[in-house]
Design an enzyme around this catalytic site. Structure first.
Site, PDB file in Angstrom:
ATOM      1  N   TYR A  58      15.402  -1.647   0.513  1.00 48.00           N
ATOM      2  CA  TYR A  58      14.097  -1.101   0.891  1.00 48.00           C
ATOM      3  C   TYR A  58      14.156  -0.211   2.145  1.00 48.00           C
ATOM      4  CZ  TYR A  58      11.975  -4.728  -2.138  1.00 48.00           C
ATOM      5  OH  TYR A  58      11.614  -5.535  -3.185  1.00 48.00           O
ATOM      6  N   SER A 149      15.273 -12.441  -7.954  1.00 41.34           N
ATOM      7  CA  SER A 149      14.081 -11.703  -8.381  1.00 41.34           C
ATOM      8  C   SER A 149      14.430 -11.012  -9.692  1.00 41.34           C
ATOM      9  CB  SER A 149      13.613 -10.711  -7.319  1.00 41.34           C
ATOM     10  OG  SER A 149      14.406  -9.542  -7.314  1.00 41.34           O
TER      11      SER A 149
HETATM   12  N1  NAP Z   1      12.287  -6.720  -8.464  1.00 38.28           N
HETATM   13  C1  NAP Z   1      11.937  -7.020  -7.232  1.00 38.28           C
HETATM   14  O1  NAP Z   1      12.616  -7.764  -6.576  1.00 38.28           O
HETATM   15  C2  NAP Z   1      10.654  -6.488  -6.672  1.00 38.28           C
HETATM   16  C3  NAP Z   1       9.969  -5.471  -7.327  1.00 38.28           C
HETATM   17  C4  NAP Z   1       8.752  -5.075  -6.790  1.00 38.28           C
HETATM   18  C5  NAP Z   1       8.262  -5.668  -5.632  1.00 38.28           C
HETATM   19  N2  NAP Z   1       8.969  -6.644  -5.004  1.00 38.28           N
HETATM   20  C6  NAP Z   1       8.464  -7.288  -3.784  1.00 38.28           C
HETATM   21  O2  NAP Z   1       7.112  -7.602  -3.997  1.00 38.28           O
HETATM   22  C7  NAP Z   1       6.310  -7.008  -2.950  1.00 38.28           C
HETATM   23  C8  NAP Z   1       4.946  -6.677  -3.478  1.00 38.28           C
HETATM   24  O3  NAP Z   1       5.096  -5.539  -4.312  1.00 38.28           O
HETATM   25  P1  NAP Z   1       3.993  -4.931  -5.198  1.00 38.28           P
HETATM   26  O4  NAP Z   1       4.151  -3.465  -5.198  1.00 38.28           O
HETATM   27  O5  NAP Z   1       4.066  -5.609  -6.500  1.00 38.28           O
HETATM   28  O6  NAP Z   1       2.712  -5.286  -4.294  1.00 38.28           O
HETATM   29  P2  NAP Z   1       1.177  -5.347  -4.596  1.00 38.28           P
HETATM   30  O7  NAP Z   1       0.604  -5.924  -3.367  1.00 38.28           O
HETATM   31  O8  NAP Z   1       0.921  -5.957  -5.909  1.00 38.28           O
HETATM   32  O9  NAP Z   1       0.741  -3.788  -4.754  1.00 38.28           O
HETATM   33  C9  NAP Z   1       0.954  -2.885  -3.737  1.00 38.28           C
HETATM   34  C10 NAP Z   1       0.207  -1.596  -4.098  1.00 38.28           C
HETATM   35  O10 NAP Z   1      -1.188  -1.841  -4.027  1.00 38.28           O
HETATM   36  C11 NAP Z   1      -1.757  -1.031  -2.999  1.00 38.28           C
HETATM   37  N3  NAP Z   1      -2.704  -1.875  -2.268  1.00 38.28           N
HETATM   38  C12 NAP Z   1      -2.444  -2.998  -1.564  1.00 38.28           C
HETATM   39  N4  NAP Z   1      -3.578  -3.491  -1.044  1.00 38.28           N
HETATM   40  C13 NAP Z   1      -4.575  -2.672  -1.436  1.00 38.28           C
HETATM   41  C14 NAP Z   1      -5.977  -2.668  -1.223  1.00 38.28           C
HETATM   42  N5  NAP Z   1      -6.597  -3.602  -0.495  1.00 38.28           N
HETATM   43  N6  NAP Z   1      -6.705  -1.663  -1.788  1.00 38.28           N
HETATM   44  C15 NAP Z   1      -6.126  -0.714  -2.554  1.00 38.28           C
HETATM   45  N7  NAP Z   1      -4.792  -0.666  -2.775  1.00 38.28           N
HETATM   46  C16 NAP Z   1      -4.031  -1.646  -2.232  1.00 38.28           C
HETATM   47  C17 NAP Z   1      -0.628  -0.559  -2.130  1.00 38.28           C
HETATM   48  O11 NAP Z   1      -0.884   0.729  -1.601  1.00 38.28           O
HETATM   49  P3  NAP Z   1      -1.220   0.957  -0.019  1.00 38.28           P
HETATM   50  O12 NAP Z   1       0.082   1.038   0.695  1.00 38.28           O
HETATM   51  O13 NAP Z   1      -1.968   2.249  -0.046  1.00 38.28           O
HETATM   52  O14 NAP Z   1      -2.066  -0.192   0.429  1.00 38.28           O
HETATM   53  C18 NAP Z   1       0.531  -0.491  -3.135  1.00 38.28           C
HETATM   54  O15 NAP Z   1       0.527   0.722  -3.843  1.00 38.28           O
HETATM   55  C19 NAP Z   1       7.139  -5.800  -2.516  1.00 38.28           C
HETATM   56  O16 NAP Z   1       6.759  -5.342  -1.248  1.00 38.28           O
HETATM   57  C20 NAP Z   1       8.513  -6.398  -2.532  1.00 38.28           C
HETATM   58  O17 NAP Z   1       8.694  -7.180  -1.381  1.00 38.28           O
HETATM   59  C21 NAP Z   1      10.146  -7.066  -5.511  1.00 38.28           C
END
Ligand code: NAP
Length: 325
Positions: A58, A149
């Protein structure tokens, strides 16, 4: 901030975890400076979140390390990950990478060390050749617990994690789950509960649930594919309106948003209150979104009636993760 025990690790963790990857990478993709991203991390910790997930891939480990300066290391549960994709991981490479993560995070131990984005076809190799290197790192005191993961975007129904649960080698699993794709309930959580495995959720909001226009595109596609019955949507007038309205999220008076100030709020709470889930990762690079998400985790559960409707509407969906229509 509510806390819980992370399964067999016995660690006390906040129900919200800060995800330092995803599309936001704590602001790296939005042009925040290192200092601004570190401020975001500190702000999260100051509001009671004690769980941070990052990864060597990351580019955010060093920012986390910077943000933790001057804090009691034992007050934070640090999760990081070793890439397993697009390169042949060897035991030596794992050790080098782990040492680099420790350096970036400015710590001498990592609470949860995970193999990152494991695809089903790599799993056997990683167990046979890499798991012993993880055990060695545990014996050296460099890591406390081991996890995996999944590559949710390629493994929509958690094939790899089902194998991992059958082997019962892993203390924690990072699982893709959201109100669109609920396949983890039967395929992962039921067994994880039986084995007391710690569960972190990713993809709670992702793209589909970050805005109602996105949700409309996803649900339209799922109706098209025959995975959602449009009659269920019509019954659930809330989502119907969310799909057709161009107004701001707060204006939606539908069944879901009647209980929640926004779609992300409902999405995080839906995941938080799923049996078997310990930590829901929230990824953001936006301070206003962070504050909203902290508030979401302080809200009570969605009503059982609303949960049941969401479970019913999306019961057949297994063709999306919420990232791409
Ligand atoms: N395979 C893997 O190991 C893997 C893959 C994916 C993720 N991950 C982990 O999981 C974590 C979470 O990932 P995720 O992307 O799935 O997170 P998420 O929290 O489900 O979604 C994040 C997205 O939602 C937006 N967002 C968050 N809060 C918001 C709000 N209140 N209003 C509107 N938009 C909002 C963010 O944009 P803004 O920045 O504009 O808020 C971002 O685009 C990652 O950071 C990482 O640590 C691991």
């Amino acid at each position: 901030m509510q806390t819980t025990i992370l399964g067999r690790t016995n660690l006390t963790v906040s129900r919200m975890g800060l995800g330092a990857g995803g599309h936001s990478r704590i602001g790296r993709n939005a042009g925040l400076t290192d200092a601004q991203s570190a401020d975001l991390v500190r702000r999260t910790l100051d509001h009671g979140v004690n769980f941070i997930d990052t990864a060597e891939g990351y580019g955010t480990e060093a920012i986390i390390g910077q943000a933790l300066q001057g804090r009691d290391r034992t007050s934070v549960v640090l999760s990081t990950k070793k890439s397993t994709r697009h390169e042949q991981v060897t035991p030596n490479a794992l050790q080098t990478s782990l040492d680099q993560s420790l350096k970036h995070l400015r710590t001498d131990y990592i609470d949860l060390y995970n193999l990152h984005g494991v695809v089903p076809q790599d799993y056997a190799y990683l167990v046979n050749d890499i798991y012993p290197a993880l055990q060695k790192a545990q014996q050296q005191g460099k890591i406390r617990f081991v996890g995996l993961s999944e590559m949710f975007n390629e493994d929509f129904e958690h094939t790899m994690l089902q194998q991992a649960l059958a082997d019962d080698l892993w203390d924690v699993l990072m699982v893709g789950f959201n109100l669109l794709n609920q396949t983890a309930r039967a395929n992962v959580f039921a067994q994880a509960i039986a084995q007391n495995v710690g569960i972190q959720i990713m993809f709670a909001v992702r793209k589909a649930l970050s805005h109602p226009d996105n949700l409309r595109a996803f649900t339209d596609a799922l109706v098209e594919k025959g995975q959602i019955d449009p009659a269920d949507l019509r019954l659930s007038s809330g989502l119907r309106r969310a799909q057709s309205s161009r107004r701001s999220l707060d204006a939606f008076p539908d069944f879901l948003l009647a209980e929640a100030p926004s779609l992300p709020d409902a999405a995080y709470r839906f995941c938080r209150d799923e049996p078997g889930v310990h930590v829901v990762l929230s990824g953001t690079g936006n301070a206003a979104h962070l504050d909203a998400n902290l508030a979401s985790f302080a809200r009570p559960p969605l009503t059982q009636q609303t949960r049941n409707r969401l479970i019913h509407i999306f019961r057949r969906v297994n063709s999306t993760t919420g990232q791409a229509v």
